[in-house]
Every structure is written in structure tokens, then in C-alpha cells.
Write an enzyme that holds these catalytic residues in place. Structure first.
Site, short mmCIF file in Angstrom:
data_model
loop_
_atom_site.label_atom_id
_atom_site.label_comp_id
_atom_site.label_asym_id
_atom_site.label_seq_id
_atom_site.Cartn_x
_atom_site.Cartn_y
_atom_site.Cartn_z
N CYS A 1 0.81 -1.23 0.00
CA CYS A 1 0.00 0.00 0.00
C CYS A 1 0.84 1.27 0.00
O CYS A 1 0.83 2.01 -0.98
CB CYS A 1 -0.93 0.00 1.19
SG CYS A 1 -2.21 -1.23 1.02
N1 LIG Z 1 -2.99 -5.35 1.11
C1 LIG Z 1 -3.41 -4.32 1.84
O1 LIG Z 1 -3.01 -4.12 2.99
C2 LIG Z 1 -4.43 -3.36 1.27
C3 LIG Z 1 -5.12 -2.50 2.14
C4 LIG Z 1 -6.06 -1.63 1.61
C5 LIG Z 1 -6.27 -1.60 0.24
N2 LIG Z 1 -5.58 -2.43 -0.59
C6 LIG Z 1 -5.88 -2.37 -2.01
O2 LIG Z 1 -6.82 -3.41 -2.28
C7 LIG Z 1 -6.57 -4.01 -3.57
C8 LIG Z 1 -6.27 -5.49 -3.41
O3 LIG Z 1 -5.13 -5.66 -2.58
P1 LIG Z 1 -4.62 -7.11 -2.15
O4 LIG Z 1 -3.46 -6.90 -1.26
O5 LIG Z 1 -5.76 -7.92 -1.67
O6 LIG Z 1 -4.15 -7.64 -3.60
P2 LIG Z 1 -3.70 -9.07 -4.07
O7 LIG Z 1 -2.86 -8.87 -5.27
O8 LIG Z 1 -3.16 -9.84 -2.90
O9 LIG Z 1 -5.06 -9.79 -4.49
C9 LIG Z 1 -5.76 -9.48 -5.65
C10 LIG Z 1 -6.48 -10.76 -6.11
O10 LIG Z 1 -7.26 -10.45 -7.26
C11 LIG Z 1 -7.23 -11.59 -8.12
N3 LIG Z 1 -7.68 -11.19 -9.46
C12 LIG Z 1 -7.03 -10.45 -10.39
N4 LIG Z 1 -7.81 -10.30 -11.49
C13 LIG Z 1 -8.99 -10.92 -11.22
C14 LIG Z 1 -10.20 -11.10 -11.94
N5 LIG Z 1 -10.38 -10.60 -13.17
N6 LIG Z 1 -11.19 -11.79 -11.37
C15 LIG Z 1 -11.05 -12.31 -10.13
N7 LIG Z 1 -9.91 -12.17 -9.39
C16 LIG Z 1 -8.91 -11.49 -9.94
C17 LIG Z 1 -5.80 -12.06 -8.02
O11 LIG Z 1 -5.67 -13.40 -8.44
C18 LIG Z 1 -5.53 -11.87 -6.52
O12 LIG Z 1 -5.83 -13.04 -5.79
C19 LIG Z 1 -5.41 -3.20 -4.16
O13 LIG Z 1 -5.93 -2.15 -4.90
C20 LIG Z 1 -4.70 -2.66 -2.92
O14 LIG Z 1 -3.99 -1.48 -3.20
C21 LIG Z 1 -4.68 -3.32 -0.10
#
Ligand SMILES: NC(=O)c1ccc[n+]([C@@H]2O[C@H](COP(=O)([O-])OP(=O)(O)OC[C@H]3O[C@@H](n4cnc5c(N)ncnc54)[C@H](O)[C@@H]3O)[C@@H](O)[C@H]2O)c1
Length: 419
Positions: A263
Site C-alpha cells: 500500500c
Molecule cells: N494489502 C493491503 O493491505 C491493502 C489495504 C487496503 C487496500 N488495498 C488495495 O486493495 C486491492 C487489493 O489488494 P490485495 O493486497 O488484496 O491484492 P492481491 O494482489 O493480494 O489480491 C488481488 C487478487 O485479485 C485476483 N484477481 C485479479 N484479477 C482478477 C479477476 N479478473 N477476477 C477475479 N480475481 C482477480 C488475483 O488473483 C488476486 O488473488 C489493491 O488495490 C490494494 O492497493 C490493499
């Protein structure tokens, strides 16, 4: 037993944010379908197994039922879809929106078959204007589809707790009806004073401004720490004195080797690039990121005071995860530290109770071992603030501490990065 008053929700993307959203809403009695494109991940979740290390989430996942699938058609059984796919960065730091766009397009195709009303909620972190310009146009021929922005503020390590007791719920809406529908899902999660209803792009900006501010706070205290180190002042005492002032606050003032994770670094960079796109160069954000790039390398500078040539020296690393409580190594400060050590010809051995398998994929050439072997190295670098590192005996070691582990102060030779 199934709660029949709950809503039918689909969560698209089952990373940390998607899975937390899915489990959190399931705990609130909603019927949740989780969709991801990675079959192994889906299989684990369907069997109640968390693919990542996140303690409370892992335990809760065993108690709730998530219908996890790779089949996008299951969206049709829901009334609200949360887009939780990843938003990585491009090489220049700008946001890569391909997963958001791809998932929105896929969703739009399916919703054409549905014919009844549906709410699409953007929960991924996206730069201001994305929902209006990229997501909403996918649904322009579907008048019964509404779009909202509902950023997630969780911290890894305490993800589920943060979801269940959020500091605020931000709802970006394009029409009151859709915002009401979204708010209804959170029944009783937050009092009304911590619910903010805004337009779409303001909600997107709140998320970025929050993360950029936290990143700034960390780089700021690191800068103060770097000066304190030269002056023989304990920056932790300074931070304690500052934190008593409510206008400053005591959190995020732990000086050390900087911030990592999925993030703060990428969101700060994406906001900087978005600013530049408008013709304005964000000066503070630029420096926040630059200082964060330099900060972990201070460990090597301090190490070389005691071991001037690192060639063929065995250097131990304690901690590989970007923070304690997770096995996530994205943007971990361990990455530039290990890279720099290898460049200097050092032999690196490392320990982390959770993150070694992930780190091994990135650095197969280093040795992964137990804490005793790490402490028997020519010097030990503490990179992640795992609690257990406070219970080790450092008395025979040279320690460079990036995370203020008190027990390490009893090392034979001890250097804190900012103290
Ligand atoms: N990790 C954190 O602490 C955090 C906190 C707040 C916000 N965010 C935001 O939230 C979002 C997700 O973060 P994350 O850490 O969970 O990401 P991540 O990369 O761990 O997970 C994303 C998931 O989406 C899946 N995916 C991609 N394309 C897809 C599709 N077309 N259909 C279904 N699934 C699909 C991927 O396989 C993956 O499992 C990002 O924008 C991130 O910036 C993350």
C-alpha cells in the site's frame, strides 16, 4: 445456520482485501461468494484454508462459509459485487489498472444477462477519477447497475479486526440509492459520525491522501531519527514527546528502515504520478519516497563501520516480511537490504517464521535457516519487528537494528539505525 435476512454478495479478487471483505461480511450474516482467477487459491479458501498468514482471518475462515469459485457466473446469484482485485504499479510508479478494467468488463458482460438491479463497489485502491472514467463506462448500457467506491483501510496483520471495527467507512456514491444499499451491508459496524458519504473521486482521494500522509509520517520520523543518531539523541523519546500532542498523534512515529507492503509505497508513487499527470509535481511525496529508498541502506553503512569489507562475510537477517503478523514480502525492506549485501559479496542467511517460502521465490540463492544460525553469523541485521525477536539472546553478536528491538541492545556491538 444461514441468515436469510443477509444480502447476497460477490467479492471479486480474493487477496488480503477480498478475503477479509468476504469473511467480514459473512460474519455479519451475509451470503458471500468469492471469485478469483487462481484455482489453487480458490481451492484453499473453499476448504476453509487461508492462503496467506493472517491469524484472525485464518481462524474466522474456518467458522464461516464462503462459496469460493473461479466461475464468474456465480456473480449472477448476488446483488452487490465488490471489486477487490490488485492495482500494482507500472515501472514509472503509475497505477496499473488492467485488473480493475478486466474485472469490470467481465462483470458488465454477465450483468447483461441478469436484468435486475445490481451494485458494483470498487474496493481496490484506484487513483481519483478511475471509477468515473474506467469502471462506470463498462456499465453505461445497464441502467439498473449502480457504482460506488468504498476504500479499504485495513492493515495487514490485523486485517479482520480492522474490517470489523473500522476507523471510518467511506462511501463514494453516484446517487443516494446506491450509497444507502451499500451502507445497509455494514449494519452496526460504525456509528454515524464515522460514516462519510462523498462523490466517487473524493472517496478515491481520501484513500490516497490517507496512505500518503502515513508514508510521510514514517519518512518524517526517519529523517528526525537520522539527525538524532548524529546528535546522540534517542528518537523514540522524541517521538513519545511529540505523540502527546493530539494534533500530531503517537502512531506511525516509529523510526527505522522505512515502510513496505502493497500500500504505502505504491499508493504514494501512484498519487505522485497522478499529480504529475495534472501538471503539478508533488514535492513532498517525491522526497518521502526517496528517503524511504535510502533508509534501509543505512544498515549497510552502519555495518561497515564494524566490518569494513563484507566480501565473503556471513550476514544474518532477522525478518523478511514487510511487517510482523504477515507473510507478505511485497516491497519488504528486506529486499533492498539483501540485494545490497549480495552486491557487496556477502553470504546471506535469513530467518522469518512466516515469510521464508515467499522470500525464497525471490532470492533462491541465500540460505534460509533458524535463529541460532542467524545469530552465529559475522553480524545480524534486524529487518522486521516480530515480537519473538525480543526474546533472543544477542550477547555474542554484532547487531544492526532497523526496528528497535530492545533485547538486541544487549548485543556485543549494537547499532540502531536512527538511535
Ligand atoms: N494489502 C493491503 O493491505 C491493502 C489495504 C487496503 C487496500 N488495498 C488495495 O486493495 C486491492 C487489493 O489488494 P490485495 O493486497 O488484496 O491484492 P492481491 O494482489 O493480494 O489480491 C488481488 C487478487 O485479485 C485476483 N484477481 C485479479 N484479477 C482478477 C479477476 N479478473 N477476477 C477475479 N480475481 C482477480 C488475483 O488473483 C488476486 O488473488 C489493491 O488495490 C490494494 O492497493 C490493499
Amino acid at each position: 445456520m444461514e441468515n436469510l435476512t443477509g444480502k447476497a454478495i460477490s467479492v471479486i479478487g480474493l487477496g488480503v482485501v477480498g478475503l477479509t471483505t468476504a469473511v467480514g461480511f459473512a460474519l455479519k450474516g451475509h451470503r458471500v461468494t468469492g471469485i478469483d482467477i487462481v484455482p489453487e487459491k480458490v481451492m484453499k479458501i473453499a476448504n476453509g484454508v487461508n492462503p496467506t498468514y493472517e491469524k484472525e482471518l485464518t481462524e474466522a475462515l474456518r467458522r464461516v462459509k464462503i462459496n469460493a469459485t473461479t466461475d464468474f457466473h456465480h456473480v449472477l446469484g448476488s446483488d452487490i459485487s465488490f471489486l477487490c482485485v490488485g492495482t500494482p504499479d507500472n515501472a514509472d510508479g503509475s497505477i496499473d489498472l488492467r485488473y480493475v478494467k478486466g474485472a469490470a468488463e467481465q462483470l458488465a458482460q454477465l450483468l447483461m444477462e441478469k436484468g435486475t438491479s445490481h451494485l458494483v463497489v470498487v474496493r481496490s485502491t484506484v487513483v481519483p477519477g478511475t471509477t468515473e472514467k474506467i469502471v462506470a463506462p463498462c456499465f453505461k448500457d445497464l441502467p439498473e447497475v449502480g457504482v460506488c467506491v468504498n476504500p479499504e483501510f485495513l492493515q495487514e496483520g490485523t486485517a479482520l479486526e480492522d474490517f470489523l471495527t473500522p476507523s471510518r467507512i467511506v462511501i463514494g456514491e453516484d446517487g443516494r440509492r446506491w450509497g444507502d444499499m451499500l451502507l445497509d451491508l455494514y449494519n452496526g459496524t460504525a456509528d454515524s459520525s464515522s460514516v462519510l458519504r462523498t462523490d466517487l473521486r473524493t472517496a478515491e482521494m481520501i484513500k490516497y491522501a490517507s496512505n500518503a500522509f502515513l508514508a510521510t509520517k514514517v519518512s518524517f520520523i526517519n529523517e528526525i531519527g537520522n539527525i538524532c543518531k548524529e546528535l546522540g539523541i534517542d528518537v523514540y523519546e522524541v517521538a513519545r514527546g511529540m505523540g502527546h500532542d493530539n494534533r500530531i498523534g503517537k502512531d506511525f512515529l516509529k523510526a527505522g528502515i522505512g515502510f513496505g507492503g502493497f500500500c504505502l509505497p505504491k499508493d504514494t508513487a501512484a498519487l505522485m504520478m497522478k499529480g504529475k499527470e495534472t501538471g503539478y509535481t508533488p514535492k513532498i511525496l517525491q522526497e518521502v519516497l526517496q528517503l524511504n529508498r535510502e533508509q534501509p541502506l543505512r544498515m549497510l553503512e552502519l555495518l561497515k563501520i564494524h566490518i569494513p569489507s563484507l566480501s565473503n562475510k556471513v550476514i544474518g537477517i532477522l525478518g523478511l516480511a514487510f511487517k510482523p503478523g504477515t507473510d507478505d514480502i511485497r516491497e519488504s525492506r528486506a529486499i533492498p537490504v539483501v540485494e545490497a549485501l549480495l552486491k557487496e559479496g556477502a553470504r546471506v542467511r535469513a530467518f522469518d517464521s512466516q515469510a521464508m517460502p515467499n522470500f525464497q521465490k525471490l532470492f533462491p540463492q541465500i540460505e534460509y535457516c533458524g535463529v541460532d544460525e542467524v545469530l552465529a553469523s559475522d553480524a545480524t541485521l534486524i529487518v522486521t519487528a516480530w515480537d519473538e525477536f525480543n526474546r533472543l539472546d544477542y550477547s555474542n553478536s554484532i547487531v544492526i537494528d532497523g526496528r528497535r528491538i530492545d533485547a538486541a541492545k544487549r548485543a556485543q556491538i549494537y547499532e540502531g539505525v536512527c538511535w
